[in-house]
Design an enzyme around this catalytic site. Structure first.
Site, PDB file in Angstrom:
ATOM      1  N   SER A 181      85.480  82.538  66.930  1.00  0.00           N
ATOM      2  CA  SER A 181      86.274  82.882  68.114  1.00  0.00           C
ATOM      3  C   SER A 181      85.406  83.615  69.118  1.00  0.00           C
ATOM      4  O   SER A 181      84.465  84.328  68.738  1.00  0.00           O
ATOM      5  CB  SER A 181      87.432  83.785  67.679  1.00  0.00           C
ATOM      6  N   TYR A 239      91.006  90.334  62.574  1.00  0.00           N
ATOM      7  CA  TYR A 239      90.731  88.901  62.787  1.00  0.00           C
ATOM      8  C   TYR A 239      89.287  88.676  63.250  1.00  0.00           C
ATOM      9  O   TYR A 239      88.558  87.853  62.698  1.00  0.00           O
ATOM     10  CB  TYR A 239      91.728  88.375  63.826  1.00  0.00           C
TER      11      TYR A 239
END
Ligand SMILES: NC(=O)c1ccc[n+]([C@@H]2O[C@H](COP(=O)([O-])OP(=O)(O)OC[C@H]3O[C@@H](n4cnc5c(N)ncnc54)[C@H](OP(=O)(O)O)[C@@H]3O)[C@@H](O)[C@H]2O)c1
Length: 255
Positions: free
Chosen positions: A147, A160
């Site tokens: 990400s 995350y």
């Protein structure tokens, strides 16, 4: 193209969002697909139908990538599918895409949420790849999804993002250890993309959508079509020398 030239990609989380888009983009490039889904069987069946409509083969299996104890049985299923559908013992590309988003501040992240994220985003990717290793062809490829949040920090993603950071390190180690087999391993790191991810916030929450547009050089959030075709082209022979890299696909988010 003869049956033996046809590449086969295994895409986790191929029922929706980016995995669905990658599977279709690969099929458009002549690649057959083994996909997995977790909770959306209907959408998984729709993925199969869309790929078959493109003239490619697709088989879809249920898999919880957060449950390592199921991986052995999954590998047996994949082996049987390879033999039955392609007369092969291996597939060519593994895309570790399946994932969930949990948005919580560092102060409020629960141990249960941390463990859930860890099982799906780190432990699952590590041991699924390990389990499938004998089924990945020499000179094959692995793509791990990370990400943009590993490069820049936005509140609410500490757990995350640190786990996606782990995947980027794993990518480099896999590239090193699998190099002797000719297997190239890369990370693809999307920016914020309009999918169901994290409750569909980037797509459905106007404030978040506007914020992402305002910090993205190309002036809008990403859509799945910004990612799937890029991953499919990364997996073509044109890009065979790209290895051990983190490739961000974000339209220039937070530059
Ligand atoms: N969208 C973004 O903004 C964005 C940005 C950067 C990175 N990413 C990463 O890109 C990947 C795909 O995200 P997305 O946006 O496509 O999300 P999505 O639209 O929510 O789709 C998630 C996919 O993962 C599957 N999945 C969820 N939990 C699973 C589990 N426990 N076991 C197996 N499969 C599971 C889902 O299957 P079912 O539908 O069958 O449940 C679905 O196919 C993730 O790794 C995510 O972290 C997304």
């Amino acid at each position: 193209m003869t049956m033996n030239d046809t590449k086969i990609a295994l895409v986790t989380g191929a029922s929706r969002g980016l995995g669905h888009n990658m599977a279709l983009a690969l099929a458009r490039k002549g690649v057959d697909v083994i996909g997995t889904y977790h909770s959306n069987k209907t959408e998984a069946e729709a993925t199969v139908a869309a790929i078959e409509a493109l003239g490619r083969k697709c088989v879809m299996f249920h898999l919880d990538t957060g449950n390592c104890s199921s991986f052995g049985a999954f590998a047996v299923d994949v082996k049987q599918a390879l033999a039955g559908n392609w007369g092969r013992t291996t597939f060519d590309h593994l895309i570790n895409n399946a994932g969930i988003g949990i948005h919580a501040s560092f102060a409020e992240t629960s141990e249960a949420d941390f463990d859930r994220l860890m099982n799906i985003h780190v432990k699952g990717v590590f041991f699924l790849t390990q389990t499938l290793l004998p089924l990945i062809a020499d000179n094959g490829r692995i793509v791990n999804l990370s990400s943009g949040l590993t490069r820049f920090s936005l509140p609410g993603y500490s757990a995350y993002a640190m786990m996606k950071g782990a995947i980027e390190v794993l990518t480099r180690y896999l590239a090193k250890e699998l190099g002797p087999r000719g297997i190239a391993v890369n990370t693809v790191a999307p920016g914020a993309i309009e999918t169901d991810f994290g409750g569909g916030a980037v797509r459905d929450n106007k404030q978040i959508n506007d914020f992402v547009a305002s910090v993205t050089a190309l002036g809008r959030p990403g859509v799945p079509d910004d990612i799937g075709p890029a991953v499919a082209s990364l997996l073509t022979d044109d890009n065979r020398w790209i290895n051990a890299q983190r490739i961000e696909i974000s339209g220039g988010m937070v530059v």
